[in-house]
Write an enzyme that holds these catalytic residues in place. Sequence first.
Site, PDB file in Angstrom:
ATOM      1  CB  ILE A   3       5.144  -2.017  -1.462  1.00 37.63           C
ATOM      2  CG1 ILE A   3       4.935  -3.219  -2.382  1.00 37.63           C
ATOM      3  CG2 ILE A   3       4.882  -2.373  -0.017  1.00 37.63           C
ATOM      4  CD1 ILE A   3       5.788  -4.435  -2.020  1.00 37.63           C
ATOM      5  CG  ASP A   4       7.853   2.886  -5.214  1.00 31.49           C
ATOM      6  OD1 ASP A   4       6.956   3.469  -5.819  1.00 31.49           O
ATOM      7  OD2 ASP A   4       9.059   3.023  -5.475  1.00 31.49           O
TER       8      ASP A   4
END
Length: 357
Positions: A165-166
């Site tokens: 995930i970012d």
Amino acid sequence: MRPTFFEEEINEDPDFLNNDDEQPELYEHFRFVADKGQTLIRVDKFLTDRIENASRNRIQQAADAGCILANGNSVKSNYKVKPLDIISIMMDRPRREIEIIPENIPLDIVHEDMDLMVVNKPAGLVVHPGHGNYTGTLLNAIAWHLKDNLSFNSNDPRLGLVHRIDKDTSGLLVIAKNAEAKTHLSAQFFNKTTQRKYLALVWGIVKEDEGRIEGNIGRHPKERLQMTVFPDGDNGKPAVTHYRVVERLGYTTLVECRLETGRTHQIRVHMKHIGHTLFNDERYGGNLILKGTTFSKYKQFIHNCFEICPRQALHAKTLGFIHPRTKEELFFDSALPADMSALIDKWRLYVTNKETE
């Protein structure tokens, strides 16, 4: 013989590590500065002469994919290199050569056994070392945590991250501690049998209580750090997001998003596509006042909200999958982090105050 850069990188699945809504951060793989006396030459020829074992065809493919930049701008393979041009090759995955050094970084470990571990990643922590972030990442922290595990090599691509995930998205991630677990878990993500739900605060009042967003996602042709939705069958890769309204909060809405696919920035791009950009998502314009009034008091309220949660309001809340060894169905749920929780409470208070005025 070691595969060439372009055989290794261009031929890989562009959705490296089953990208979630996150991280099309570009990683610089090569950089060259043209000499003062450089004669005009096509960029594909310029790079072929400078990168060992790289064929001109591979370089042209990289240019077609928007991976070759001249002075920060994407160029085609027929671009003529000029004196002092800065030519770089950027990819959406780190180079294989990056060595992951163990670093003593705290981890919020939700579950761990001999095959895998589930961690709750805080916002602001980069998942994988790359251009501009060679240290201080989640993988550096995992390498430290497992440094005494002789069977775990943090630089072995068969181990480690199964998805990601970012940097500025918080929430749950699963990490494989052996090759068998990595293969089994990766197959579940590929076959869309995992359970993943996110909570997001978005701009605007989402009218429908629930819905389905479908649209091919690919890199934006002009804004290379953004992804965008393309018409069906025209560029990009198929992507499906299901959403459900959790709470309507004045000029924003709290929504639960369930991923059917896992494309880069999927939730952020899909929600913007239907007119509901994530709150304070700077990359997609969510750090502007997109809904509401022009009163100075309201502007100050939004400014305060941005300070409370200084990142896109997105949290990977749940994660479910089948354990690769025991075949047990595992399900994990994480609480909203403090910044998002405070942001939502502030909007609730705003709505209450408006109703009593």
